[in-house]
Structure formats: C-alpha cells, structure tokens
Design a protein around this motif. Structure first.
Motif, short mmCIF file in Angstrom:
data_model
loop_
_atom_site.label_atom_id
_atom_site.label_comp_id
_atom_site.label_asym_id
_atom_site.label_seq_id
_atom_site.Cartn_x
_atom_site.Cartn_y
_atom_site.Cartn_z
N THR A 138 0.84 -1.18 0.00
CA THR A 138 0.00 0.00 0.00
C THR A 138 0.88 1.24 0.00
O THR A 138 1.98 1.23 0.56
CB THR A 138 -0.92 0.03 1.24
OG1 THR A 138 -0.13 -0.23 2.40
CG2 THR A 138 -2.02 -1.02 1.14
N MET A 175 -2.53 0.10 -5.73
CA MET A 175 -1.99 -0.03 -4.37
C MET A 175 -2.31 1.25 -3.61
O MET A 175 -1.46 2.08 -3.36
CB MET A 175 -0.48 -0.27 -4.41
CG MET A 175 -0.07 -1.50 -5.20
SD MET A 175 1.70 -1.63 -5.37
CE MET A 175 1.82 -3.07 -6.42
N THR A 176 -3.56 1.47 -3.30
CA THR A 176 -3.98 2.71 -2.68
C THR A 176 -3.69 2.70 -1.20
O THR A 176 -3.42 1.66 -0.60
CB THR A 176 -5.48 2.93 -2.91
OG1 THR A 176 -6.18 1.78 -2.42
CG2 THR A 176 -5.78 3.08 -4.40
N LEU A 198 -4.14 2.79 2.80
CA LEU A 198 -5.09 2.16 3.70
C LEU A 198 -6.00 3.20 4.33
O LEU A 198 -5.54 4.23 4.81
CB LEU A 198 -4.35 1.41 4.81
CG LEU A 198 -3.71 0.07 4.44
CD1 LEU A 198 -2.97 -0.47 5.64
CD2 LEU A 198 -4.76 -0.92 3.99
N VAL A 222 0.42 5.66 3.15
CA VAL A 222 -0.41 5.23 4.28
C VAL A 222 -0.38 6.30 5.37
O VAL A 222 0.70 6.77 5.75
CB VAL A 222 0.10 3.88 4.84
CG1 VAL A 222 -0.76 3.43 6.01
CG2 VAL A 222 0.10 2.84 3.74
#
Length: 402
Positions: free
Chosen positions: A281, A388-389, A391, A284
C-alpha cells in the motif's frame, strides 16, 4: 542569442546574453549550486539531534579536513606551477634533465602516508565505537548514562511501503509515526516483511538495513526535542518515494501524553490484521494501535505469522536435532533432512544444477496461481499493477476474516 564575432580569425560562436539575464545569472548562480545538494534542505546531517549522529558528523568533518590537507595544496601548486613555468616567463629556470629531488619526493610521499595512517586509525576506532549493535554508554559528551536506566525498546518492521513500530514495554504500536523521550537510550530491533530495506533517521543515527527473516539492531539517543524525518534509504519498489515517517522527540510528560493518545485508539494489532498490513500500500496515513498481540514481532522475524506455518527458529532447532518429520520434531523420524548438496544416492548430489542434461526430465509448472485482481499481473500495461492505494483507517476496524 547567438552572434558571430566580426573578426575573421574567430573559430566559433559565442553566446551573448541580454543585460537583464546576465545580471540575473550572476545574482542567483550561488543559489543554483545549492540545488545540487538533494535531500539536504536543512542540512540535518551536519546539525543532528542525537549524540550518535553528532559523533558520525565529527568523523565526516575530520575526514574531509584531512583530505583537504592534500587537495588544497595540490590545487594551489597546480596554479602556481602553471603560472611560473608558462612559456612567456623567460625568468623561470629551464632544466630538461631534472629527474629527482629527495626533498620533493619526501614531501610527496610522506604527507599522504601520514594522512592515510591517521584516517585508518580514525576509521578503525569509530567503527568500533559507533557500532550500531553496541549499546551506548553516554547521553552526550560529558554525560554518562546513569546506572539502572533502561533503554526504550522499539521493534521496527519495514513493510511495503510503510513502517510499523511496536513498543513491547508499553503494549502499543503505530504506523509511520515514532516518538521517544529526550535523553533516554533507545534500542531498535529491526526486520523486514518482504524485501530488504534501510532504516534511516538522519537526525538520530546512521542507517542500518532491515532484512526479512533476520533482526538487526541500532542503539541511539535524542538530545533535544523536535520533529524529525525518517526515510527508507534503500529502493524497494513503486511506493519507495513515499515510505517516510515522522519521529518526535519529547520530554517525558509529552511522551506520556503521546502514549495515552495511542492507548485511546480502539484498534488492536494481531496476526490477522498484520497480514492485511503486509499487503503493498502507498501513502499510508498514521495509524495507532492501543494493544498488540504478544510475541508478534518474534513471529514476523521467524516468518510464521500465518497460522500453521513452522517458525524458522523451530526449523533450525529441528535440523540441529538431526532432521526428520518436521511435525513430530523427533530426531530421525520420517524423511531425511532437506539439503540438495548432501549425498543421497552414493556420492552424487541430487541438485538439479549438478545433473547431466539426460538426467533432467520435464514436469508441470508448480508456481501458485495469482489471486484474481491482485497486483503483479503478467501484462506490463495492466492498470492493476498500480492498484496499491493508501489504507483507510476505517478499513482496519472491520473484523478480520479467517
């Protein structure tokens, strides 16, 4: 603009800048040189906040100063010789048969030799004194650590692409946020979840690698409060540039308040939630956990967070006992130890790389199929390769599915 000089003897073009542009270039050219110092916006390496980093800075400055003892005289001598022995200087002595000078040879070789000896002694002593595995024995120059002072232990896990910090003494954990009280020794225990990385807080101490299945250590101390940047100093994939965190240096009361804010968060970090955090990710945000599953860091280091996985420490202990059935852990039971280099039939190993071409057969591809929609699709242009963004903190409050 370009302009050719009127003289017929000119061999090229010269650049003629307008008056305003020329004045601008002269005024701002020194600032342009500062742009060549990436990552040094506040020169924190030369003005750190921790005693270990200060000692490393001193080693750097002493080393540069010693090298300048050779570099500067050589640069000056180059200009002096070029000017003194130029073709137009008829007063300079012309001696085409000169081949040796004892004094000149002594100066040329003795000065560099002495500097190399001094640099070698400095490097040897500082390497042992500033060994990251060596517990520190002082808070700063002239202030030794008092007997009975317990270092603050922080367990560090390099994830893709974020940092997990676990405080086993306090029972809390954070993502991308680190805090420590001023003038208290800190012991970092560092590992990685997937690929090798490098843990680096320039204001605190030097960088040290984080590797999966291994644990490295770093001892340091903060000497003044502040807000400092920590980075991943080793390229490790798409989210590398945003794999940063903040470290806050506080007095003891401020640190206690920070711990209280972390304990007020309702989330709990356990093995199930950690497996979610392991997924790649980017960008974050800061996440805090009020409680942490006991022994989680040990499972991460031993690669056995997933239920049913044998820990590396247990496997090594099993091998030391003589191998056998890994489930029963009884020496000599079941199959022999797994080791391609160990002779199995006669004296010839069974490793595929050591087989003759006619001994190699064919077999179906045994790689595990990719999960539907997962990153890493074989098509290089697929949009899912960048899916992949960051969280969402609300996502972490959902129940963990088995």
């Amino acid at each position: 603009m370009l302009d050719r000089p009127p003289s017929s003897s000119s061999r090229g073009l010269r650049v003629v800048l307008p008056g305003t542009a020329c004045r601008w270039a002269r005024r701002w050219s020194p600032l342009a040189l500062l742009a060549l110092l990436p990552g040094c916006s506040d020169l924190v390496v030369l003005s750190p906040a921790g005693d270990v980093a200060m000692q490393q800075r001193d080693v750097l400055l002493i080393s540069v100063g010693l090298m300048l003892l050779i570099v500067v005289p050589v640069m000056i001598a180059t200009g002096v010789f070029a000017w003194r022995y130029r073709a137009a200087n008829k007063d300079a002595t012309y001696d085409p048969d000169f081949d040796h000078s004892t004094m000149l040879e002594l100066g040329i070789w003795s000065a560099p030799l002495l500097i190399i000896i001094f640099l070698g002694a400095l490097t040897w002593s500082s390497t042992h004194l500033l060994d990251p595995y060596r517990p520190i024995d002082r808070l700063k120059a002239g202030r030794p650590i008092q007997a009975g002072v317990k270092p603050l232990e922080v367990q560090v896990v390099a994830l893709d692409w974020k940092w997990l910090f676990i405080y086993p003494e306090l029972g809390i954990a954070t993502i991308n946020e680190l805090a420590a009280p001023v003038d208290r020794p800190i012991t970092f225990r560092i590992t990685a979840a997937s690929v090798m990385n490098s843990f680096y807080i320039p204001a605190l101490a030097g960088q040290i690698y984080a590797m999966p299945g291994m644990e490295t250590k770093l001892h340091a101390v903060l000497n003044r409060p502040g807000n400092f940047e920590g980075i991943a100093a080793h390229y490790n994939g798409a989210g590398f540039s945003d794999m940063k965190f903040r470290m806050y240096g506080m007095d003891q009361s401020g640190f206690d308040q920070w711990v209280a804010r972390a304990k007020a968060d309702p989330r709990r970090l356990d093995a199930g939630l950690y497996q979610r955090l392991e997924k790649p990710t980017e960008k974050v945000p800061v996440i805090r956990f009020a409680t942490v599953e006991a022994g989680l860091f040990g499972k991460i280091v031993n690669r056995c967070v997933e239920p049913g996985t044998t820990c590396m420490a247990d496997m090594m202990q099993h091998d030391r006992r003589g191998g056998g059935d890994p489930h029963s852990m009884r020496p000599g039971a079941g199959s022999p130890p797994v080791n391609d280099n160990a002779p199995q039939d006669g004296d010839k190993p069974k490793g595929a790389l050591l087989k003759d071409p006619d001994e190699k057969g064919t077999s179906p591809h045994l790689s595990k199929d990719r999960l539907p929609g997962s990153p890493g699709k074989t098509d290089p242009g697929a949009s899912r390769n960048r899916d992949m963004t960051a969280l969402d903190p609300r996502f972490l409050t959902l129940p963990v599915r088995a």
